[in-house]
Design an enzyme around this catalytic site. Structure first.
Site, PDB file in Angstrom:
ATOM      1  N   TYR A 142       0.821  -1.205   0.000  1.00 30.42           N
ATOM      2  CA  TYR A 142       0.000   0.000   0.000  1.00 30.42           C
ATOM      3  C   TYR A 142       0.864   1.269   0.000  1.00 30.42           C
ATOM      4  CZ  TYR A 142      -4.737  -1.839   0.847  1.00 30.42           C
ATOM      5  OH  TYR A 142      -5.958  -2.437   0.742  1.00 30.42           O
ATOM      6  N   LYS A 189       2.749 -15.396   2.358  1.00 31.96           N
ATOM      7  CA  LYS A 189       3.037 -16.084   1.100  1.00 31.96           C
ATOM      8  C   LYS A 189       4.546 -16.350   1.098  1.00 31.96           C
ATOM      9  CE  LYS A 189       1.749 -17.595  -3.001  1.00 31.96           C
ATOM     10  NZ  LYS A 189       0.888 -18.783  -3.186  1.00 31.96           N
ATOM     11  N   ASP A 245      -6.579  -6.941   3.943  1.00 38.20           N
ATOM     12  CA  ASP A 245      -7.678  -6.260   3.256  1.00 38.20           C
ATOM     13  C   ASP A 245      -8.567  -7.288   2.562  1.00 38.20           C
ATOM     14  OD1 ASP A 245      -9.130  -4.078   2.103  1.00 38.20           O
ATOM     15  OD2 ASP A 245      -8.101  -4.492   0.214  1.00 38.20           O
ATOM     16  N   ASP A 249     -12.647  -8.899   3.853  1.00 40.00           N
ATOM     17  CA  ASP A 249     -13.896  -8.857   3.074  1.00 40.00           C
ATOM     18  C   ASP A 249     -14.453 -10.268   2.926  1.00 40.00           C
ATOM     19  OD1 ASP A 249     -13.652  -6.094   2.657  1.00 40.00           O
ATOM     20  OD2 ASP A 249     -14.378  -6.272   0.583  1.00 40.00           O
TER      21      ASP A 249
HETATM   22  C1  IPM Z   1     -10.463  -0.998   3.848  1.00 35.20           C
HETATM   23  C2  IPM Z   1     -10.650  -0.334   2.520  1.00 35.20           C
HETATM   24  C3  IPM Z   1      -9.457   0.544   2.232  1.00 35.20           C
HETATM   25  C4  IPM Z   1      -8.235  -0.339   2.162  1.00 35.20           C
HETATM   26  C5  IPM Z   1      -9.591   1.407   0.961  1.00 35.20           C
HETATM   27  C6  IPM Z   1     -10.841   2.248   0.994  1.00 35.20           C
HETATM   28  C7  IPM Z   1      -8.384   2.252   0.732  1.00 35.20           C
HETATM   29  O1  IPM Z   1     -10.855  -1.286   1.520  1.00 35.20           O
HETATM   30  O2  IPM Z   1     -10.378  -0.287   4.853  1.00 35.20           O
HETATM   31  O3  IPM Z   1     -10.432  -2.233   3.897  1.00 35.20           O
HETATM   32  O4  IPM Z   1      -7.927  -0.911   1.110  1.00 35.20           O
HETATM   33  O5  IPM Z   1      -7.562  -0.471   3.186  1.00 35.20           O
HETATM   34 MN    MN Z   2     -10.984  -3.338   2.216  1.00 31.26          MN
END
Ligand code: IPM
Ligand code: MN
Length: 372
Positions: A142, A189, A245, A249
């Protein structure tokens, strides 16, 4: 306790869900005689529209001098589909995390018994799932150097980690595991990436001083599979920024809706609390967004300041709303309840704790401090 809270509601549904979190915090303040002072500031697309900058200096300064930050959501479709856009809403959040040194992102994932049938996954698989992801938040791909060749045909993003960046988040993850079921899984990884091999080395070394915690390792591709095959095996997952990240999700599917997942981003001097969902622009202003992730983020805020009972109370009220099917349409398409009503119910439940015993859906009086 008095807390100064910076409220960065942001874009899309951010303001609506954050308003519910504040409603619930106010109910806690009243019940426990705390004082929460809110100061609002723009961030994301809203801030770009107002100032040209997704994180204006005034917003950053307010965050620095506040005890905590309550964050809504950022993102707007007008930037998503434009790869040439120089200024993007997400830069606001990333710069905020980096500037405040919020190096650890904590994301609890839980299968609520009452929602067990709402997940697209089989209930036998998700039953009893309760794990927490510790995601490193200010390093890795990032924030590494980025390049784009002059002719625009070659691009690169550097993934870089130092020993100390790994150590500080690892300590927090081990401590969390120590207070839970004493198992820590490092997701990496290491069969391919040098950074992952450094993570393994550093985390293994730290593990020696937490000998009551068992440590194991999973490659991220396997972890992605295990999270939906057998999520019950996880207690604390520790991982780097990008992997965290992605798998968080994925983890949200277990609970039945991404609208349930809260998070805390912790640094040495500041702490930010935000739902993991995005700005869901299609739902903006429609009173359908699920405010629970934001409300549970407020509970994490209280927990961070040692207000354990208060945090627990919010969790209890949330579970009650789920139990009574007082939920937004993401959890029940037939539901007649909107964002505001869920906030009202949870706040009212807290305010009228003494007379909630015979609570049922028929006799709930929304928007007032009585549930009879
Ligand atoms: C999260 C979001 C952020 C990330 C984005 C909005 C930059 O997806 O907080 O998980 O990738 O960290
Ligand atoms: Mn995210």
């Amino acid at each position: 306790m008095k807390l100064n809270i910076a409220v960065l509601a942001g874009d899309g549904i951010g303001p609506e869900v954050t308003a519910q979190a504040m409603k619930v915090l106010n109910a806690i303040a009243e019940t426990y005689s705390h004082t929460f002072v809110y100061r609002h500031a723009p961030v994301g697309a809203t801030a770009i529209d107002q100032t040209g900058n997704p994180l204006p200096d005034e917003t950053l300064n307010l965050c620095k001098k506040s005890d905590a930050i309550l964050f809504g959501a950022i993102g707007d479709p007008k930037y998503d589909n434009d790869p040439t856009a120089k200024v993007r809403p997400e830069q606001g959040l990333l710069r905020l995390r980096k500037s405040l040194g919020l190096f650890t992102n904590i994301r609890p994932v839980k299968a609520y018994p009452t929602l067990i049938n709402k997940s697209p996954l089989k209930k036998e698989i998700i039953k009893g799932t309760d794990f927490t992801i510790y995601r490193e938040l200010t390093g890795g791909i990032y924030f590494g150097d980025k390049t784009l060749s002059q002719d625009g045909t070659i691009a690169s993003d550097l993934c870089k980690y130092s020993k100390s960046e790994i150590e500080r988040v690892a300590h927090l993850a081990f401590k969390a595991a120590r207070n839970r079921r004493k198992k820590l899984t490092l997701v990496d990884k290491a069969n391919v990436l040098e950074t992952s091999r450094l993570w393994r080395k550093v985390v293994t070394k730290i593990g020696e001083s937490y000998d009551d915690v068992s440590l194991d390792f999973l490659f991220v591709d396997n972890a992605a599979m295990q999270i939906i095959l057998n999520p019950g095996q996880f207690d604390v997952i520790l991982t780097e920024n990008m992997f965290g990240d992605i798998i968080s999700d994925e983890g949200s599917v277990i609970g039945g809706s991404i609208g349930l997942l809260a998070s805390a981003s912790i640094g040495n001097h500041n702490a930010l609390f935000e739902p993991i969902h995005g700005s869901y622009p299609q739902a903006k202003g429609k009173d359908i967004a699920n405010p629970i992730a934001s409300i549970l983020s407020a509970a994490m805020l209280l927990d961070h300041f040692g207000l354990k009972e208060e945090a627990y109370f919010i969790n209890l009220a949330v579970e009650k709303s789920l139990e009574l099917n007082i939920v937004t349409p993401d959890l029940d398409p037939e539901s007649i309840f909107g964002t505001n009503k869920i906030g009202d119910f949870i706040a009212d439940y807290i305010l009228s704790a003494d007379d909630t015993i015979s609570l049922n859906k028929e006799n709930i009086n929304f928007g007032q401090s009585t549930i009879i």
